[in-house]
Design a protein around this motif. Structure first.
Motif, PDB file in Angstrom:
ATOM      1  N   SER A  93      37.182  28.400  37.510  1.00  0.00           N
ATOM      2  CA  SER A  93      37.738  28.761  38.819  1.00  0.00           C
ATOM      3  C   SER A  93      38.186  27.533  39.599  1.00  0.00           C
ATOM      4  O   SER A  93      39.264  27.516  40.198  1.00  0.00           O
ATOM      5  CB  SER A  93      36.698  29.539  39.629  1.00  0.00           C
ATOM      6  N   SER A 311      35.364  36.105  43.490  1.00  0.00           N
ATOM      7  CA  SER A 311      36.766  36.271  43.079  1.00  0.00           C
ATOM      8  C   SER A 311      37.702  35.672  44.125  1.00  0.00           C
ATOM      9  O   SER A 311      37.402  35.705  45.323  1.00  0.00           O
ATOM     10  CB  SER A 311      37.087  37.757  42.902  1.00  0.00           C
ATOM     11  N   ARG A 328      37.338  34.311  39.096  1.00  0.00           N
ATOM     12  CA  ARG A 328      36.182  35.185  39.299  1.00  0.00           C
ATOM     13  C   ARG A 328      34.886  34.420  39.556  1.00  0.00           C
ATOM     14  O   ARG A 328      33.880  35.021  39.895  1.00  0.00           O
ATOM     15  CB  ARG A 328      36.010  36.100  38.081  1.00  0.00           C
ATOM     16  N   GLY A 332      31.970  36.457  37.942  1.00  0.00           N
ATOM     17  CA  GLY A 332      32.714  36.977  36.806  1.00  0.00           C
ATOM     18  C   GLY A 332      31.972  36.855  35.489  1.00  0.00           C
ATOM     19  O   GLY A 332      32.347  37.499  34.504  1.00  0.00           O
TER      20      GLY A 332
END
Length: 484
Positions: A93, A311, A328, A332
């Motif tokens: 991310s 997210s 995410r 995630g």
């Protein structure tokens, strides 16, 4: 031996929990694929575990405490791996929001052609994985960027995922810094570099065949990609595309070369990406929390935190690019962690009930020559991945089961370590409920069963291992082998 076998569950009974698991997974993938990771596969593992425990307790009087201790031990040993999974979620991310992945995609779509993308993606993933020694980090970083490039070039995502995974696992096998390579050689009691040299007999032909297939597939994509301008425009409008962002992967590479522990490397790489995001992408970071918060400093802090654990959505002006750059975070990876815990329970109960030992004894009895020995090792590695849900446990168990058999027959330990890597290491990513399979499915956003047919290196390697043994590319057995 007969007395030992009489205490073991019958093989036909031992295979029941595995058969139930496979049947349930197939039904899930056929009828409710969207729920496979969000609970259905986990439930299938729990049901199979319950069947295993019930059979062992009722028919063989195995006490519950035996299963409880086995589960505690297995999950305890997996704690660091679970933390690594969460940090992979953070790193993937932060690399996206910091502009690292968008920059790689921006330049990659301009230099790659659709015809040669698949073999190039495989080769790039191979080189990165050899240098880093980890397929997971390779796929979570450069793999995501390559998937975005392939998307822009009009290459179907499962094709791209197959090429990326094939290259990453080739590098994972051949790198002296790879934990699976070190583990396989040490468990078989083989010299590390001798093990790597010996793997070349099966690994090099496998990757060459895979590259030829990818090249042949790529030739079918003719014409100029129409999405390139859209991708470059969308990415440059949303992110500050800068080569300075590549300092983050450079820093990560240095940490890996210095052999900094994986968890520490992931944490430091994520921290570097956060700093990069604050310096180069402040507007992107500040836009993430929405309109509820006020104050630039507060919004930047909240944006960085949200990137790490939740997210995020960045508006590039194009829906398909928005989905590509969405992240995410740690959240995630939670379904993957949940699945791994359930898989660990199933594997530990299969061991505690001795059902796994019963199945492996069947394979040991079927060994008559070199080819059957290698083929049994390969089949065992695949079976252990399916039962235990973890490539490291599969490698450990496979080497432990066959080590004495190889030694008694006079084979060099490199044959055992190679056969184990040709099965346990490369097929782990092809089983939907293993840690590898679900991690890569989560990271790439493609179900395991969808990318599986295109992971040609992973599919070819077990077959190549058996074929090379049949062709006689193994050291001749020696007599009067010195016993350790």
């Amino acid at each position: 031996m007969d007395e030992l076998n009489s205490r073991l569950p019958h093989p036909l009974i031992s295979v029941l929990p595995l058969a139930v698991l496979v049947a349930m997974i197939v039904l899930i993938l056929l009828h409710m694929p969207d729920d496979a990771l969000s609970g259905a596969s986990q439930l299938a593992l729990i049901v199979a575990t319950c069947i295993c425990v019930a059979i062992a307790m009722v028919l063989y009087h195995v006490p519950w405490k035996t299963f409880e201790h086995a589960i505690q031990k297995t999950i305890g040993e997996a704690a660091v791996s679970i933390l690594i999974l969460l940090m992979i979620g953070v790193m993937s991310s932060t690399w996206m929001i910091s502009g690292v992945v968008p920059t790689l995609i921006y330049y990659g779509v301009q230099f790659m052609s659709p015809q040669f993308f698949l073999p190039c993606a495989c080769i790039i993933s191979s080189l990165i994985s050899v240098m880093t020694g980890t397929s997971w980090t390779t796929i979570a970083t450069i793999g995501i960027a390559l998937l975005g490039i392939g998307n822009a070039l009009g290459i179907p995502a499962p094709y791209c995922a197959g090429a990326i995974i094939s290259g990453a696992y080739f590098g994972d096998k051949m790198s002296p810094m790879s934990d699976t390579t070190v583990l396989a050689s040490s468990m078989a009691r083989a010299d590390l570099f001798s093990h790597i040299r010996y793997m070349m007999y099966t690994t090099v032909p496998s990757i060459v065949i895979a590259l030829l297939i990818y090249l042949f597939m790529g030739l079918g994509f003719d014409g100029e990609p129409i999405e390139v301008n859209r991708y470059t425009t969308g990415l440059s409008s949303a992110f500050n595309i800068s080569l300075w962002t590549l300092l983050v992967p450079l820093f990560t590479g240095i940490l890996i070369v210095k052999k900094v522990p994986s968890l520490v490397t992931l944490m430091l790489s994520s921290l570097a990406a956060c700093l990069c995001a604050l310096v180069l992408q402040p507007d992107v970071v500040a836009s993430l929390p929405g309109e509820a918060l006020t104050g630039k400093a507060v919004r930047l802090l909240a944006g960085i935190m949200q990137t790490c654990y939740a997210s995020t959505q960045v508006d590039t002006g194009y829906a398909e690019i928005n989905s590509l750059v969405a992240t995410r975070g740690m959240a995630g990876m939670l379904n993957t962690v949940w699945l791994i815990l359930c898989a660990m329970c199933f594997g530990s109960c299969m061991i505690a009930s001795q059902m796994l030992k019963s199945l492996t004894h069947v394979m040991l009895r079927a060994i008559h020559n070199t080819v059957s020995l290698v083929c049994s090792t390969v089949v065992s590695g695949i079976l252990l991945n399916m039962i235990m849900g973890d490539q490291f446990l599969s490698i450990i168990m496979n080497a432990s089961i066959f080590r004495e058999e190889y030694r008694e027959r006079g084979y060099r330990p490199e044959l055992l370590s190679r056969s184990t890597e040709d099965s346990s290491t490369v097929t782990s990513v092809l089983v939907p409920w293993t840690a590898c399979g679900m991690t890569q499915s989560t990271v790439l956003g493609i179900p395991t069963i969808v990318y599986l047919p295109f992971c040609f290196f992973n599919l070819i390697s077990p077959v190549m291992s058996c074929a090379v043994a049949a062709l006689g590319f193994v050291p001749a057995p020696t007599k009067n082998v010195e016993k350790n």
